[in-house]
Write an enzyme that holds these catalytic residues in place. Structure first.
Site, PDB file in Angstrom:
ATOM      1  N   TYR A 172      -3.955  42.673 -29.133  1.00  0.00           N
ATOM      2  CA  TYR A 172      -4.042  42.920 -30.571  1.00  0.00           C
ATOM      3  C   TYR A 172      -2.894  43.823 -31.005  1.00  0.00           C
ATOM      4  CZ  TYR A 172      -8.934  41.389 -30.198  1.00  0.00           C
ATOM      5  OH  TYR A 172     -10.082  40.675 -29.964  1.00  0.00           O
ATOM      6  N   HIS A 223      -6.526  40.655 -35.974  1.00  0.00           N
ATOM      7  CA  HIS A 223      -6.706  39.523 -35.070  1.00  0.00           C
ATOM      8  C   HIS A 223      -5.792  39.674 -33.860  1.00  0.00           C
ATOM      9  CE1 HIS A 223      -9.251  37.218 -37.717  1.00  0.00           C
ATOM     10  NE2 HIS A 223      -8.414  37.418 -38.718  1.00  0.00           N
ATOM     11  N   LYS A 229      -2.924  31.368 -31.051  1.00  0.00           N
ATOM     12  CA  LYS A 229      -2.422  32.535 -30.338  1.00  0.00           C
ATOM     13  C   LYS A 229      -1.352  32.078 -29.355  1.00  0.00           C
ATOM     14  CE  LYS A 229      -6.976  34.692 -30.445  1.00  0.00           C
ATOM     15  NZ  LYS A 229      -6.936  34.904 -31.877  1.00  0.00           N
TER      16      LYS A 229
END
Lengths: 319, 499
Positions: A246, A254, A285
């Protein structure tokens, strides 16, 4: 589907990682009894747990997030928000230990001889009794305030009603009963007060019940490096990786990366990388392959920046 | 307490820092039970004022929630005592509503298993004392959770499911009737009786498998039963066929007396689905003994004595078997191709074993009369007979060498593993109202607890687990650092009508 080019290759690129400014300082907790008090980590099996809120605050200010695993006191029968204890990753516990901000405390033995125990029981019972008396007084006071308020409201009403209340108010001192079952008692979360014996801590703070194997070393190197760069990390088991990374406190931000820790000489089948890269793009991600530069050999624990090589997989279309 | 204010040195302070004063306790009675909602997360920290304040707000909320201590009215708390030697918690005051789904009584006392007690402590229902002092939740974790009771991982799964409203019981392998018992159509009531005798407490921890309850079927099968069955064996419908492989192994094993010491293998020693037993239950004739058969009807030098049925009839459930409509149809289909050998007149005319063999040989000849000898009378014969198959699928089915198998097949030959154990029986929340501890009924699923570091169960383990579980599905709970996910494997039947 982004159609695989015939000559696909996994391009190794060292991603440029921006060093974020440390956000630790903001979460300084308000009242700390003493700076040098160690965080008390108690082990349940091999799992490190933190129980005291003051310790948890200190963990957080060291950038250690952990995971809450107990029922929440306010609403125990739900899974959305959980409560104490805070379970730490092995790496988190190691980091705290390495920076000597934590000490392990092991299982409680039945501490103290009969005499001190009897003394503790006496203190507990005396405390309960005085708590009952004090709560009686508080309840009486509470009732009186309620009656007075009603009386004030009814001031302009009929005299009958007002005097009835005044009588009740006067009679209250004699007639008031606060039943014992109505007394509020605390179910302590952390071990506290009477059952605590201070000798025990110094007794056990030396043994650290975690074996450090190759895998843990690799993960720890990556964890420490990313943490030192200002990132916050949590476990990424459900994403098939080692850590979720993070940019700020996970409460508000997020995760950007899924970190996968692989030591330099470890071979990884392409299909494994493929699978996790696919998953990463699905959850928006970036998958980071993190390899420490021979963590064990550099020896000194003071790791310099750049000790870990970060790479990610990118499909390059060559048509 | 009084010490709280006077505590000056830091250690003292730490010891008492989380104890509430009477006035705080009193105020806690009227505190809110709402859980604040979390807002949308941001993508990147920008260092802006707004983000900082929002983060601070979230953190404040976070700490407020966590700092809150459990405060209950003394009258609402069930008092209990931890008994370390028995690894149980004994209730000292009348149990609450939780008694419907948790706890058990023995010798007039009410007990909770450690995981149940810990969960109820966390819910603020039970206050557990040890040596006259109340245990904190932390001490509960440290004292109750161990390899011998339940591990932290197992407790996390237990708590997770309990919080969702499920009824969660420790898995007791003796509660599952074996395939053999299911085949015998044992009435459910006899099962419950048996279960009651094996107290819940005896079920042991979910980790260590219970070695004692290698169910009663084993004792029956070894000695007394095998003896009786040898006698009645000639009554089997097809002496010729049934005397082949599967039966032979059974005969042999019956000869080798298994020492009772090797009992621990959880699976029964024989695959009862491949051994046919005489159906004594349906013989309503009233004769209570089977006469010794005429020796000339028996193959070789077999000696068969008479058999007293009364002993058996008293042990066997002779109630009329209740069949569903589908079962009845299936039975009718089976019967169509299955003639009772006793109704075959030609067989009845045989006077001895040799004549019977001759008859079989004649029949075989007659059947194969019109077949080319070079195809059918040699060692290698065609895989299928002319006219036997009417479709590709049937033909393929018949000549398939490798058959697809299902999970429940051939489990008895597998050795049990220590790594995989079923921990819990799970009942759905909507059944809680009717749930009875004495008759828990069939669980919704059974739960295995594992971690992300460990492997996925191999097929061997899967087969064993689903065999152990009977007809209840097995779910795997994966614990990853406080995060719990569930998965299960399903038997998948490939479509067979694809050509």
């Amino acid at each position: 589907m982004d159609g695989y080019p015939a000559g696909m290759n996994a391009s190794q690129q060292s991603s440029s990682m921006e060093v974020k400014e440390d956000m630790n300082t903001q979460t300084e907790s308000e009242h700390q009894p003493s700076k040098d008090a160690l965080i008390d980590i108690s082990f349940c099996g091999a799992t490190p747990l933190v129980w005291k809120v003051s310790d948890m605050k200190r963990c957080r200010s060291a950038g250690v997030i952990g995971a809450l695993v107990g029922s929440l006191a306010r609403q125990p029968r739900q899974n959305v928000r959980l409560g104490r204890p805070l379970e730490l990753l092995q790496e988190e516990a190691l980091l705290l230990e390495d920076t000597s901000t934590a000490a392990a405390s092991l299982q409680t033995q039945d501490c103290g001889d009969e005499e001190t125990h009897a003394e503790a029981v006496r203190r507990y019972e005396a405390g309960l009794e005085s708590s009952y008396k004090e709560q009686c007084a508080l309840a009486l006071e509470d009732k009186k305030t309620v009656l007075r308020r009603i009386m004030n409201e009814k001031e302009n009403g009929t005299d009958d009603c007002g005097s009835a209340i005044r009588d009740r108010l006067n009679a209250l001192d004699q007639a008031f009963r606060f039943p014992l079952p109505a007394m509020a008692v605390q179910l302590c979360t952390a071990r506290a007060g009477f059952s605590h014996c201070p000798e025990e801590r110094s007794f056990h703070s030396t043994d650290w019940p975690m074996p450090r194997d190759e895998r843990l070393n690799t993960r720890f190197c990556v964890y420490r490096d990313l943490r030192n760069k200002g990132f916050y990390l949590t476990s990424a088991g459900k994403f098939g990786g080692d850590f979720l990374v993070y940019p700020g406190d996970p409460l508000r931000f997020h995760a950007h990366f899924i970190a996968l820790c692989i030591s330099m000489d470890e071979e990884l089948p392409l299909c494994d990388i493929l699978a996790i890269a696919r998953l990463g793009s699905n959850v928006k991600k970036t998958v980071l392959l993190c390899s420490p530069k021979k963590c064990g050999e550099t020896g000194n624990d003071e790791s310099v920046e750049g000790d870990v090589v970060y790479s990610s997989l990118q499909w390059s279309s060559m048509v | 307490m009084a010490d709280r204010e006077t505590a000056t040195d830091p250690l003292k302070h730490r010891v008492y820092e989380e104890l509430l004063s009477p006035s705080e306790l009193f105020e806690a009675r009227s505190r809110s039970h709402k859980i604040p909602v979390r807002g949308q997360k941001d993508f990147l920290p920008s260092g802006s004022e707004q983000q900082t304040t929002r983060l601070q707000q979230s953190l404040d909320e976070h700490w407020t929630l966590l700092t809150e201590e459990r405060v209950e009215r003394l009258g609402n708390l069930v008092k209990a005592v931890w008994i370390p030697d028995e690894r149980l918690v004994e209730l000292q005051s009348p149990a609450g509503k939780f008694w419907q789904t948790m706890g058990f009584s023995e010798r007039g006392k009410q007990y909770l298993l450690p995981e149940e007690a810990l969960y109820l402590m966390e819910c603020g229902n039970v206050q557990v004392f040890y040596r006259d002092l109340p245990l904190s939740i932390q001490e509960g974790y440290e004292r109750f959770l161990s390899r011998e009771t339940v591990t932290l991982h197992q407790y996390q799964v237990f708590g997770h499911l309990k919080r969702l409203g499920y009824v969660v019981n420790r898995f007791d392998s003796s509660s599952v009737p074996s395939t053999y018992e299911r085949q015998l159509n044992l009435p459910a009531s006899s099962w419950d009786k048996q279960r009651k005798q094996l107290k819940r407490k005896r079920s042991g921890s979910p980790v260590s498998s219970d070695k004692q309850n290698t169910a009663p079927e084993e004792k029956m099968t070894t000695e007394d039963q095998s003896e009786e069955l040898v006698k009645t064996d000639p009554r089997l419908e097809e002496p010729m066929q049934s005397a082949d492989a599967s039966d032979r192994t059974w005969w042999m094993e019956a000869g080798v007396q298994p020492s009772p010491a090797q009992a621990p293998s959880a699976a029964p020693r024989w695959d009862f689905s491949s051994i046919s037993f005489p159906d004594l239950g349906s013989r309503r004739s009233g004769s209570v003994s089977l006469a010794s058969p005429d020796p000339s009807l028996l193959p070789g030098a077999l000696e068969v004595g008479g058999c007293d049925l009364s002993l058996w009839l008293s042990r066997v459930n002779v109630k009329q078997e209740k069949l569903s409509r589908r079962d009845r149809e299936r039975q009718r289909d089976r019967d169509r191709y299955h003639r009772d050998i006793n109704s075959d007149r030609e067989v009845r005319h045989c006077r001895n074993w040799a004549e019977y063999l001759q008859l079989l040989e004649d029949r075989r000849r007659r059947r194969q009369k019109d077949r080319p000898v070079h195809l059918w009378e040699q060692e290698v014969t065609p895989l299928t007979q002319p006219g036997q198959c009417t479709s590709h699928r049937e033909l393929l089915d018949q000549i398939s060498i490798i058959k697809s198998s299902s999970w429940s097949e051939g489990v008895s030959s597998l050795s049990s593993s220590d790594q995989w154990k079923i921990s819990f029986d799970i009942y759905q929340p909507d059944t809680v109202a009717e749930f009875k501890k004495s008759h828990p009924g069939k669980p919704y699923t059974r739960m295995c607890v594992c971690s992300f570091d460990g492997p996925v169960p191999d097929l061997n383990a899967m087969k064993l687990l689903s065999f152990q579980s009977g007809d209840v599905p097995v779910t795997f709970a994966v614990v990853d650092h406080g995060d719990i996910s569930f998965y299960c494997f399903k038997d998948f039947k490939l479509p067979t009508d694809a050509y």
